[in-house]
Design a protein around this motif. Structure first.
Motif, PDB file in Angstrom:
ATOM      1  N   UNK A   5       0.852  -1.191   0.000  1.00 56.86           N
ATOM      2  CA  UNK A   5       0.000   0.000   0.000  1.00 56.86           C
ATOM      3  C   UNK A   5       0.885   1.236   0.000  1.00 56.86           C
ATOM      4  N   UNK A   6       0.477   2.259  -0.722  1.00 58.73           N
ATOM      5  CA  UNK A   6       1.211   3.531  -0.670  1.00 58.73           C
ATOM      6  C   UNK A   6       0.278   4.637  -0.178  1.00 58.73           C
ATOM      7  N   UNK A   7       0.879   5.565   0.569  1.00 59.88           N
ATOM      8  CA  UNK A   7       0.168   6.781   0.977  1.00 59.88           C
ATOM      9  C   UNK A   7       0.856   7.941   0.287  1.00 59.88           C
ATOM     10  N   UNK A   8       0.069   8.906  -0.144  1.00 59.44           N
ATOM     11  CA  UNK A   8       0.645  10.011  -0.921  1.00 59.44           C
ATOM     12  C   UNK A   8      -0.138  11.296  -0.680  1.00 59.44           C
ATOM     13  N   UNK A  54      -7.598   1.275   7.389  1.00 61.67           N
ATOM     14  CA  UNK A  54      -6.836   0.947   8.602  1.00 61.67           C
ATOM     15  C   UNK A  54      -5.567   1.767   8.678  1.00 61.67           C
ATOM     16  N   UNK A  55      -4.916   1.928   7.521  1.00 60.37           N
ATOM     17  CA  UNK A  55      -3.647   2.665   7.491  1.00 60.37           C
ATOM     18  C   UNK A  55      -3.839   4.161   7.758  1.00 60.37           C
ATOM     19  N   UNK A  85      -2.156  -2.038   8.311  1.00 59.08           N
ATOM     20  CA  UNK A  85      -2.794  -2.596   7.100  1.00 59.08           C
ATOM     21  C   UNK A  85      -2.857  -4.120   7.099  1.00 59.08           C
ATOM     22  N   UNK A  86      -2.904  -4.715   8.304  1.00 55.74           N
ATOM     23  CA  UNK A  86      -3.245  -6.139   8.422  1.00 55.74           C
ATOM     24  C   UNK A  86      -4.767  -6.229   8.466  1.00 55.74           C
ATOM     25  N   UNK A 229       5.229   3.726   2.200  1.00 53.91           N
ATOM     26  CA  UNK A 229       4.916   2.446   1.548  1.00 53.91           C
ATOM     27  C   UNK A 229       4.911   1.372   2.627  1.00 53.91           C
ATOM     28  N   UNK A 230       3.857   0.572   2.688  1.00 52.86           N
ATOM     29  CA  UNK A 230       3.862  -0.491   3.699  1.00 52.86           C
ATOM     30  C   UNK A 230       3.217  -1.755   3.157  1.00 52.86           C
TER      31      UNK A 230
END
Length: 293
Positions: A5-8, A54-55, A85-86, A229-230
């Motif tokens: 997953x990416x956050x931006x 979740x993130x 992000x589980x 990024x996770x």
């Protein structure tokens, strides 16, 4: 390729965005629950959204639950996620079968009419609960409506799950894009145009888009900064010890009735379908613990 997953942020932090590939996660859920194609698509979309939502939470101990209660043949879905992000989840009726609608799996038909609940347990006395009525049952639309109405955050949620002919998961993923209150009109217009040009998240995933390139499609013409990024995965933290605690909590009377039947019992975890068996002797030991309560 492992799911991630990416956050931006984009347009000078006027937009925040999330994107994820979730193929392995959704396939793992399908294997655990032996879901039909339409149930896989519905659960897969909700798991994908759950990972991104979740993130969004801040603390390691925060837990998000998305619950759909509906009158369609799928009967309901539940997904929980943590801030890493589980995710884990299940459908009430994993065997639901429906004919395709316009050549696609009929997720909306499987859900029918219902309510979407979002519960955020952030360690406070009371969890936050947001609720909306299902708009289309397609899940992405319903979450878009939820963000706008319950959280007052204008958002766009795109989710996709594509199945192989053998009913395994070919690809899954999605995005959530949210605009900040100070967003400029021209940025908003650009975003709306970009999203209107995306006819199918599934088609983009099938073309091999990554979370980064998904965001490039959604945020075309804007400067994008990937902030994080996770990895993300289907993960259930059930254990025999946790199931033992659950059995103890049902009380002495029920445990004694199980013992009197003189047979081993099997308890399945809702979220991952793992079966835990308990012998009469083990139940007797749990009864002793229940009496101490």
């Amino acid at each position: 390729m492992k799911d991630y997953l990416v956050r931006a942020t984009a347009a000078g932090s006027q937009i925040r965005a999330f994107a994820v590939t979730s193929t392995e996660m959704v396939e793992t859920a399908r294997q655990h629950h032996n879901t039909s194609p339409v149930a896989t698509a519905a659960l897969g979309r909700l798991l994908t959204a759950g990972a991104m939502m979740g993130s969004m939470m801040k603390n390691d101990t925060d837990i998000l639950t998305i619950q759909i209660k509906c009158d369609g043949p799928i009967q309901g879905l539940t997904v929980t996620a943590d801030s890493k992000a589980n995710v884990k989840g299940y459908v009430e009726n994993p065997d639901v079968m429906l004919p395709p609608k316009n050549g696609k799996l009929d997720v909306g038909g499987a859900l029918g009419l219902g309510i979407l609940n979002v519960i955020k347990d952030m360690g406070l006395k009371e969890p936050y609960v947001g609720q909306t009525i299902l708009q289309t049952g397609e899940i992405g639309d319903d979450l878009t409506y939820y963000f706008a109405n319950s959280e007052q955050v204008p958002s766009s949620v795109g989710l996709g799950v594509l199945m192989e002919k053998d009913n395994t998961v070919k690809c899954a993923g999605g995005f959530i894009v949210q605009v900040m209150p100070f967003v400029e009109e021209k940025v908003l217009e650009q975003l709306e145009e970009n999203i209107s040009n995306i006819h199918s998240v599934t088609a983009l995933l099938e073309q091999g888009h990554t979370p980064e390139s998904l965001l490039q499609e959604v945020l075309k013409g804007m400067d994008i900064e990937i902030t994080d990024t996770l990895p993300t995965q289907f993960y259930c933290d059930c254990s025999k010890t946790k199931i033992e605690k659950a059995i103890i909590s049902i009380g002495e009377k029920e445990i004694k009735e199980m013992i009197d039947e003189g047979k081993d019992i099997e308890v399945k975890c809702h979220f991952c379908n793992t079966a835990y068996s308990f012998s009469v002797d083990e139940l007797s030991a749990l009864l002793k613990q229940a009496k101490k309560k």
